[in-house]
Write a protein that holds these residues in place. Structure first.
Motif, PDB file in Angstrom:
ATOM      1  N   ASP A 458     -12.569   4.770  10.985  1.00 27.82           N
ATOM      2  CA  ASP A 458     -11.852   3.612  10.461  1.00 27.82           C
ATOM      3  C   ASP A 458     -10.513   3.540  11.183  1.00 27.82           C
ATOM      4  O   ASP A 458      -9.656   4.417  10.997  1.00 27.82           O
ATOM      5  N   PRO A 459     -10.299   2.522  12.016  1.00 29.79           N
ATOM      6  CA  PRO A 459      -9.067   2.450  12.811  1.00 29.79           C
ATOM      7  C   PRO A 459      -7.806   2.301  11.964  1.00 29.79           C
ATOM      8  O   PRO A 459      -6.699   2.510  12.454  1.00 29.79           O
ATOM      9  N   ARG A 460      -7.970   1.953  10.676  1.00 27.35           N
ATOM     10  CA  ARG A 460      -6.805   1.843   9.791  1.00 27.35           C
ATOM     11  C   ARG A 460      -6.350   3.204   9.280  1.00 27.35           C
ATOM     12  O   ARG A 460      -5.267   3.329   8.710  1.00 27.35           O
ATOM     13  N   LEU A 461      -7.181   4.226   9.479  1.00 26.49           N
ATOM     14  CA  LEU A 461      -6.882   5.569   9.002  1.00 26.49           C
ATOM     15  C   LEU A 461      -6.529   6.478  10.183  1.00 26.49           C
ATOM     16  O   LEU A 461      -6.762   6.124  11.334  1.00 26.49           O
ATOM     17  N   TRP A 463      -6.726   9.349  13.027  1.00 25.29           N
ATOM     18  CA  TRP A 463      -7.844   9.760  13.878  1.00 25.29           C
ATOM     19  C   TRP A 463      -8.695  10.811  13.166  1.00 25.29           C
ATOM     20  O   TRP A 463      -8.193  11.782  12.603  1.00 25.29           O
ATOM     21  N   ASN A 467     -13.288   7.485   6.159  1.00 23.21           N
ATOM     22  CA  ASN A 467     -12.812   6.735   4.993  1.00 23.21           C
ATOM     23  C   ASN A 467     -11.959   7.646   4.122  1.00 23.21           C
ATOM     24  O   ASN A 467     -11.919   8.864   4.312  1.00 23.21           O
ATOM     25  N   ASP A 521      -3.101   5.471  -4.173  1.00 24.93           N
ATOM     26  CA  ASP A 521      -3.545   5.293  -2.796  1.00 24.93           C
ATOM     27  C   ASP A 521      -2.593   6.012  -1.840  1.00 24.93           C
ATOM     28  O   ASP A 521      -1.452   5.602  -1.656  1.00 24.93           O
ATOM     29  N   THR A 523      -2.850   6.099   1.277  1.00 26.93           N
ATOM     30  CA  THR A 523      -2.727   5.384   2.545  1.00 26.93           C
ATOM     31  C   THR A 523      -1.640   4.318   2.499  1.00 26.93           C
ATOM     32  O   THR A 523      -1.423   3.622   3.486  1.00 26.93           O
ATOM     33  N   GLN A 525       1.654   2.300   2.809  1.00 27.92           N
ATOM     34  CA  GLN A 525       2.729   2.377   3.792  1.00 27.92           C
ATOM     35  C   GLN A 525       4.105   2.306   3.133  1.00 27.92           C
ATOM     36  O   GLN A 525       5.084   2.782   3.691  1.00 27.92           O
TER      37      GLN A 525
END
Length: 573
Positions: A458-461, A463, A467, A521, A523, A525
């Motif tokens: 998932d490019p949002r997470l 490397w 998920n 969450d 993740t 920001q």
């Protein structure tokens, strides 16, 4: 610094600056004069007013009882690194320890103000809730942390409140046997081991008599719940699909209770569970491991098809090497060593995996624990990491040191460092509850594959992550637990910096107006969404482990104590 109360900032800055200057100039900091400790009134045990479980009828009594192993303790291998005078005890380390203590005090003060004698504080709304019978779970769970942090006045106030708890009064029809054992019984026993206050042991015995009744079933296997009326009527039965960790993770607490009281019945109760584990270990669909859910009523492990060292099964495995230590290498301990060695061989081969990461992400080898499913069509491995399974690093480290297995020490380090790495990977500085990773085998070469990452990741997470299936952080302790044990085993001072980064991430992400909260969450920001939950393990485990890693290594030495799955230290005898 902004995460702490304003009234503490100026004095703390002054302290840090002064101590740091003295350290840099190589001056010694003089110790304050020793003054006698203030006299404190003795604790007074208050018996529960309702049903006396010590007089309850046993419908399925057993004779003879398996006796608690006695005799001199064997000379076991040392677990802790030989620190000598080389542990870093400078001003920075002491300032970090004080900051952890401040976070504890902030949480404790809010608990006292808004949730006193309730199970948990709600740290967003300043309310309370009672998921554990309304028997002040946070208070009892935090007793030994109060003692370790030298909050003795608070300890004695809380300890008196604990010995005043009426365990015969609850709005529930029964209690969760596992949770009550590890939090309440474990909390009382460790508080006694640290303080020597007889009233705490008397309260532990009273509670132990109640919990012992859960074993009064036709096959002496306890159920998940201790239902009071069923126990009084002799109609209790073991469960047919219970978490494997529940009945199997009370051995430390019942053994310590037997050691302190001389009552063999407590040891007999859990030794029957041990015997079942030993005889069934090769009978499961994955010989050597036990499924995450077991039919304890029929004493069968054949129907469970899920194998993990995470949720539902975790402390079953954790207690294997710890029971060897608790028994001091005496009779009965070899069974735990045998089960540990066999189980970890299978875990290493079939449960552990390496994440596919870029070389720049970590210099050290990393390992996570996944889940194995056995279907009619064959086995299926899911590379899903869990925060709960982060305890495994500490388990492998303890087992490796105890039994002289160098490979287990290396495995434990790779597992512990992986969880520290996962904390640093997310913008909040903490790892999620559940997550999937692009993976390799446990020992395969694991070079970064850009095409595989593009296909699965998932490019949002960060490397390597597929998920964050459950992106919450629940104030859990397992990651810092293993980092702490790794520090005590290796003496690597850089691990304290890893721990400090983890602590800062938690402070930044979980702080509320009143204390600290689970978040929805990791993740996020920016500002995190709080869940208004602060389980008792926040004070009993998470902050305790952070405090201990910044403390001198002889504070709760792993060569003197065994810590239960709720981080309650029991003396090794």
């Amino acid at each position: 610094m902004a995460v702490f109360r304003r009234s503490r900032i100026a004095p703390l800055l002054a302290l840090v600056a002064t101590l740091f200057l003295l350290y840099e100039l190589d001056f010694s900091v003089p110790h304050p004069p020793v003054r006698p400790a203030p006299a404190r009134p003795a604790l007074h045990f208050t018996p529960s007013t309702g049903f006396n479980w010590s007089t309850a009828e046993l419908f399925f009594p057993v004779k003879p009882l398996t006796p608690l192993p006695k005799g001199p303790r064997k000379q076991l291998p040392k677990i802790q690194h030989n620190f000598g005078k080389h542990a870093r005890n400078d001003a920075v380390t002491e300032a970090r320890r004080l900051m952890v203590r401040d976070a504890f005090v902030r949480s404790w003060e809010s608990y006292k103000t808004f949730a006193w004698l309730q199970d948990e504080l709600k740290p967003v709304s300043a309310g309370s809730k009672n998921p554990f019978g309304g028997w002040a779970a946070t208070l009892v769970d935090a007793l030994d942390t109060l003692w370790m942090m030298d909050l003795k006045d608070e300890f004695y106030k809380a300890a008196q409140a604990a010995v005043d708890i009426d365990f015969s009064k609850t709005e529930e029809s029964g209690v969760n046997l596992f949770e009550t054992t590890i939090r309440h019984l474990g909390g009382l026993l460790s508080a006694y081991d640290l303080s020597g206050e007889p009233a705490l042991l008397a309260k532990a015995v009273e509670l132990g008599e109640m919990l012992y009744m859960a074993f009064d079933t036709p096959n002496r296997m306890p159920g998940f719940w201790l239902t009071f009326e069923n126990a009084k009527q002799g109609i209790q039965k073991a469960g047919t699909y219970d978490p494997s960790a529940a009945p199997t993770s009370m051995s430390l607490e019942f053994t310590r209770l037997a050691q302190l009281t001389g009552e063999d019945k407590y040891y007999d109760a859990i030794d029957r569970v041990r015997a079942f584990l030993e005889t069934s270990q090769e009978e499961s669909l994955v010989p050597g491991m036990w499924p995450s859910q077991i039919n304890f009523a029929d004493q069968s492990v054949r129907n469970g098809n899920t194998f993990t060292i995470g949720a539902l099964a975790d402390s079953l495995y954790e207690y294997l090497p710890k029971m060897f230590v608790m028994l001091g290498g005496r009779e009965g301990s070899k069974s735990y060593e045998k089960m540990y060695r066999r189980a970890m061989d299978v875990v290493s081969e079939r449960i552990l995996f390496r994440p596919m990461i870029k070389r720049s992400q970590s210099e050290a080898p990393l390992l996570f624990a996944g889940t194995l499913w056995i279907h009619e069509a064959g086995p299926s491995f899911v590379p899903e990491g869990q925060h709960l399974s982060c305890f495994a690093g500490g388990m492998f480290l303890l087992g490796g040191k105890l039994f002289g297995i160098a490979e287990h020490v290396a495995t434990g380090e790779a597992l512990a460092r992986a969880c520290g790495w996962a904390y640093a990977a997310f913008p909040t500085g903490v790892m999620p509850e559940l997550f999937n990773l692009v993976h390799c085998g446990p020992r395969d070469d694991c070079a970064w594959d850009e095409a595989r990452w593009a296909e699965k990741g998932d490019p949002r997470l960060p490397w390597g992550f597929i998920n964050a299936r459950d992106p919450r952080y629940l104030l859990r302790p397992e990651a810092i637990e293993s980092i702490f044990i790794l520090y005590r085993v290796t003496g690597d001072e850089k691990l304290r910096d890893v721990a400090w980064d983890m602590f800062q991430g938690i402070m930044k992400s979980t702080k509320t107006e009143y204390a600290y909260s689970a978040i929805k969450d990791v993740t996020a920001q920016g500002e995190t969404i709080k869940e208004d939950s602060m389980e008792s393990f926040w004070l009993a485990e998470t902050l305790k482990y952070f405090y201990l890693i910044f403390s001198p290594p002889d504070v709760i030495s792993l060569d003197d104590y065994v810590l239960n799955t709720e981080a309650h230290p029991f003396k090794r005898t």
